[in-house]
Every structure is written in C-alpha cells, then in structure tokens.
Motif scaffolding. Structure first.
Motif, PDB file in Angstrom:
ATOM      1  N   SER A 186       0.810  -1.219   0.000  1.00 30.41           N
ATOM      2  CA  SER A 186       0.000   0.000   0.000  1.00 30.41           C
ATOM      3  C   SER A 186       0.844   1.270   0.000  1.00 30.41           C
ATOM      4  CB  SER A 186      -0.931   0.013   1.222  1.00 30.41           C
ATOM      5  OG  SER A 186      -0.179   0.058   2.425  1.00 30.41           O
ATOM      6  N   LYS A 190      -0.312   2.907  -7.281  1.00 30.86           N
ATOM      7  CA  LYS A 190      -1.308   1.882  -7.644  1.00 30.86           C
ATOM      8  C   LYS A 190      -0.966   1.154  -8.938  1.00 30.86           C
ATOM      9  CE  LYS A 190      -5.267   4.239  -5.478  1.00 30.86           C
ATOM     10  NZ  LYS A 190      -4.685   5.613  -5.357  1.00 30.86           N
ATOM     11  N   LEU A 193       0.907  -2.061  -8.741  1.00 31.00           N
ATOM     12  CA  LEU A 193       0.285  -3.228  -8.109  1.00 31.00           C
ATOM     13  C   LEU A 193      -0.298  -4.204  -9.129  1.00 31.00           C
ATOM     14  CD1 LEU A 193      -1.508  -1.475  -5.110  1.00 31.00           C
ATOM     15  CD2 LEU A 193       0.666  -2.718  -5.109  1.00 31.00           C
ATOM     16  N   GLU A 386      -0.482   9.234  -3.837  1.00 32.62           N
ATOM     17  CA  GLU A 386       0.177   8.513  -4.922  1.00 32.62           C
ATOM     18  C   GLU A 386       1.679   8.774  -4.936  1.00 32.62           C
ATOM     19  OE1 GLU A 386       0.336   6.443  -7.246  1.00 32.62           O
ATOM     20  OE2 GLU A 386      -1.695   5.685  -7.475  1.00 32.62           O
ATOM     21  N   GLY A 409      -4.077   6.889   0.622  1.00 31.73           N
ATOM     22  CA  GLY A 409      -4.751   6.731  -0.660  1.00 31.73           C
ATOM     23  C   GLY A 409      -6.124   7.382  -0.694  1.00 31.73           C
ATOM     24  N   ASP A 411      -8.765   5.729  -1.974  1.00 29.42           N
ATOM     25  CA  ASP A 411      -9.743   4.652  -2.127  1.00 29.42           C
ATOM     26  C   ASP A 411      -9.861   3.808  -0.859  1.00 29.42           C
ATOM     27  OD1 ASP A 411      -7.275   3.469  -2.224  1.00 29.42           O
ATOM     28  OD2 ASP A 411      -7.560   2.471  -4.153  1.00 29.42           O
TER      29      ASP A 411
END
Length: 473
Positions: A186, A190, A193, A386, A409, A411
């Motif tokens: 994390s 992103k 990933l 980010e 993040g 989200d």
C-alpha cells in the motif's frame, strides 16, 4: 547571451510541483555572477514560469513548440496538473516529441557561444532523453530531483525490480538493493500493483532509469542536515548534491485582498492552533473520505483552513458542490463559530504555513509541501495519495518523528473518529504532539540555515557548479 562563458540550461517537467523548484534553482544560480541561465519548456509552462520570476530577473525563457491535440490530449494539456489518469502515458510519450526542438536549440546555443564556453543541462529525470542529447553534443548533464532522495531512490528501486510481486502474506517486501528497508504494497503507486495491466506505463518509467544512472550527477531539493543521500547514491551510483530547500518566497503583495482576509482570520486564533488541509495541485480524495474528513474536523473542535477540490469521482477542475460533498450546513456552522474556512481551488499555502497560528498541515506529502511545512516548523498529518508521497510519509513518521499518518490513498476507508483523534493528538495536546512540534522546529531551523550564506546547501551548489562548469584549459 553570447558574452557569458558559463551557460546553464534548465528543463523542468511539466507540472507546477516541478516548475516551482526549477524556477527557484535558476534564481539561486542567477545570484552567482557570470552565468547565462535559460529555462526551456512548452509555451503555457513558460507563461507559468514567468509568473514565478521577478521582473528584474535576467533568466531567459525559451518555449518549445507543443500542440497537445496532436497527441490525442485535451486542448491546453501542457501539464500533469489535472490530467486525467488515462492520459498519463499518452502525455509522457507526447513529451518525447520535444526532443528535436530542444536539440536544435542546444546546437544553435553552442554554435553562438564564444570560444572556451562551457554549458550544462540540468533536466528533470522525466526528460530522460536529454542525457543522450548532452552526450551527442559533448556537454555536461545533471538531473534535478524535486522529490526526496529517499522517496525517489526507493521508488526507482521498486520500479526497476518489482519486488512487491513477491510480497509476503501481510503485504510487506524488501528491496534487493536496500535489504534493510521494508515497504508495504500500500506504500507504492497503484499502477505498480497490477504490472501486467500497466506494463506500457511501467516500461515507460523503467526506460528512464539507465539514463538517470548515466547522467553526470543529481541535484536534490533538500538539505544534507535533514536527509542524507545514501539511498539515492546506492541506487544510481552517481554524485548527489543537496541544494535545498528551494521554495518560493511568501507573497508580500499589498493588493492580495484574499490573503489579507485569510491572514486576518488566522490572526484571530492562538499560536499553533490551526490545521491547514490541502492535497495539492494534482490530487483529491473520494466523496466518502471528504465527508468523513469534514466530520472529523468539526468533531475535533480545532480551527482549520481547508483547500478543497471536487472528489476523485468528479471533474477535478469543476465546480465544488458543498451541498453534495460536505455535511449539511457544515460551512455555515464553521463560519459562524469562526472555526473553519473552506477555500475553493487555491490557497496561499506558504503564507498560511508561515503564520504563527498554524499548528499542523494535513497534507498529501508531496515534497514541496513537506519542505514548506517543515521549513516553517509545522508538523504534518500525512494522507499520501500517490507516487513517492507514500514513501515520504514512511520516512517522516519512522525516521523523523514529525508526522502521523491519518489515512492512505483516495480509495481507503476513512473514519471521522480516527480523523478527530489524530488532529487532537498533533495540535491539541501535549505528549507526542508537543514532541512532534519540537522536532519540526529543529528541522525547520536546520533547513533555513542550509540555504543561508555559508550553509551546507549553498556550499553544495557552489561545488556542483565548479564541478560541472569549470573552464577547461
């Protein structure tokens, strides 16, 4: 321009968080007599850069032709600020078309230079191809990182080795080139990933790394007293100079009525009692997170200034709809109680952070924001979104002790109770909050001293210029 024998050409990346420190770096060099300084960029960014320079500046600004629509980008898309996520790869690829115009400009500059001249390119690492240009024209090349040496070094390692694809069951992984450092999945961007899905973008960034390693050196926007360069040196294997912090000066304009009003509001609150909230010029949070943040701010009973943009599900540059994205009556209650200001779109960040009433910065932890906060001795409540922001927070929390991470993040699930507790911990209480403030003040003092006459960063800048532009016999 032809009369100067030492010429520095700076080529920033197209984004405000890059343009500002490049403009400041140019002015630092300008204060040393005997240099011609030129900044090149696309037309819209040249206009932005001009607004960052004083009218008396001798720095030359040269625009390179660039039409975003030729590359399938929206009209006016000359910057990553507000760029849609699905246009990022396209934008990076489009910027490579600047190379012929840049090469021609540099060739013409060399042809017009007097005998015995020396020239140095200082480029953003995203302009990786400038390394080839420099070698072809036999001129000195260096990169300038507007991020932390720690954050960039680790991020380059992750992009190059993709070690997170072998993370343990808890999501943690070690880095082959930095075995003593462990990250969590994390804590990386992103797109990394899902490497198969984002292979073109990953390959775009991977291609830059060998060129970074073959540059003549790296300048870093930081001070040696705050952040060492071991991680970056180990990753790149080239000289690194810490020449920061390079920050724009707070506005002193007497006709800035908006700032006058905000300053008056801040002046009505006790020292170190106000929380400044901003996610920068490129990022925002989700609708649900925004609602929880608002409720947490209100429940904390701390004064705040919040620079808002529409949530991530909506047009970043669109109108802010408070009736949909904030609790009912939130702005009115905060205004009536003199508890909070909600500012749409832009806030005088440095002016706010340098005010005695500001006690904490709830930030996405982009490097400019980190330096602006700590230079003014203001501790940080981290909410990274980010890029290297996620790794910056790791360093600020674990190594520097000047930050508490409230969320990660745009989200993730955010709880207003946790927001409230974190704000009160940093701003409202003693104990850990007071220790964070003490450390932030100490770091602020070290950062300010580094750029004073005779400071470490001033000496590093002189050493770099001597190394890069010594006149050859």
């Amino acid at each position: 321009m032809e009369s100067m024998k030492k010429h520095v050409v700076l080529f920033p990346w197209m984004g405000k968080s890059h343009l500002i420190p490049f403009a400041q770096l140019a002015q630092v060099i300008e204060r040393r007599k005997g240099y011609t300084i030129t900044i090149v960029n696309t037309p819209a960014n040249i206009l932005t850069l001009r607004s960052f320079l004083p009218a008396s500046s001798t720095i030359h600004l040269v625009d390179l032709p660039f039409n975003p629509t030729d590359h399938g980008l929206n009209p006016g898309s000359e910057s990553t600020d507000g760029l849609p996520n699905d246009h990022v790869l396209r934008f990076f690829q489009a910027t490579e078309t600047l190379r012929p115009a840049f090469d021609l400009f540099l060739s013409d500059t060399i042809a017009r230079s007097p005998p015995g001249s020396t020239l140095c390119i200082i480029a953003d690492l995203f302009h990786w191809w400038t390394v080839e240009t420099a070698k072809n024209l036999n001129v000195v090349h260096s990169n300038f990182s507007v991020t932390s040496a720690y954050g960039l070094g680790l991020l380059l390692s992750v992009v190059w080795d993709l070690p997170h694809t072998s993370a343990d069951s808890d999501g943690y992984f070690s880095l082959p080139s930095h075995p003593n450092i462990r990250l969590h999945r994390s804590q990386i961007p992103k797109f990394l990933l899902s490497p198969d899905e984002h292979r073109p973008l990953i390959d775009c960034f991977r291609r830059q790394i060998p060129y970074c390693r073959s540059s003549g050196g790296f300048l870093v926007n930081n001070a040696q007293a705050f952040e060492g360069t071991d991680v970056m040196k180990r990753e790149l294997g080239i000289p690194v100079w810490t020449v920061g912090p390079l920050l724009r000066l707070p506005s002193t304009s007497s006709d800035n009525s908006h700032w006058d009003w905000v300053r008056g509001w801040l002046g009505s609150h006790p020292p170190e009692s106000v929380v400044y909230v901003s996610f920068g010029s490129m990022y925002t949070i989700s609708t649900s997170q925004m609602m929880e943040l608002a409720m947490g701010l209100e429940a904390s009973e701390m004064a705040f200034i919040w620079m808002v943009r529409p949530p991530v599900e909506f047009d970043f540059n669109g109108e802010f709809r408070a009736d949909e994205w904030l609790p009912e009556g939130f702005e009115e209650r905060m205004r009536e109680k003199k508890r909070g200001i909600v500012i749409r779109g832009w806030a005088p960040q440095l002016e706010i952070l340098s005010h005695a009433s500001t006690g904490a910065f709830l930030s996405q932890c982009g490097w400019n924001s980190v330096l602006e906060s700590l230079t003014n001795g203001v501790p940080i409540i981290g909410w990274p979104i980010e890029s290297e922001q996620l790794i910056n927070v790791k360093m600020l929390v674990e190594e520097k002790g000047v930050c508490v991470e409230v969320a990660r993040g745009n989200d993730s699930v955010v709880n207003s109770v946790h927001v409230k507790k974190t704000i009160k911990l940093v701003v409202g209480g003693s104990g850990k909050g007071e220790e964070m403030r003490k450390k932030a003040r100490e770091i602020g003092k070290a950062l300010r001293e580094a750029v004073e006459e005779g400071g470490d960063s001033i000496r590093a800048m002189d050493d770099f210029l001597h190394t890069a532009l010594s006149t050859k016999d």
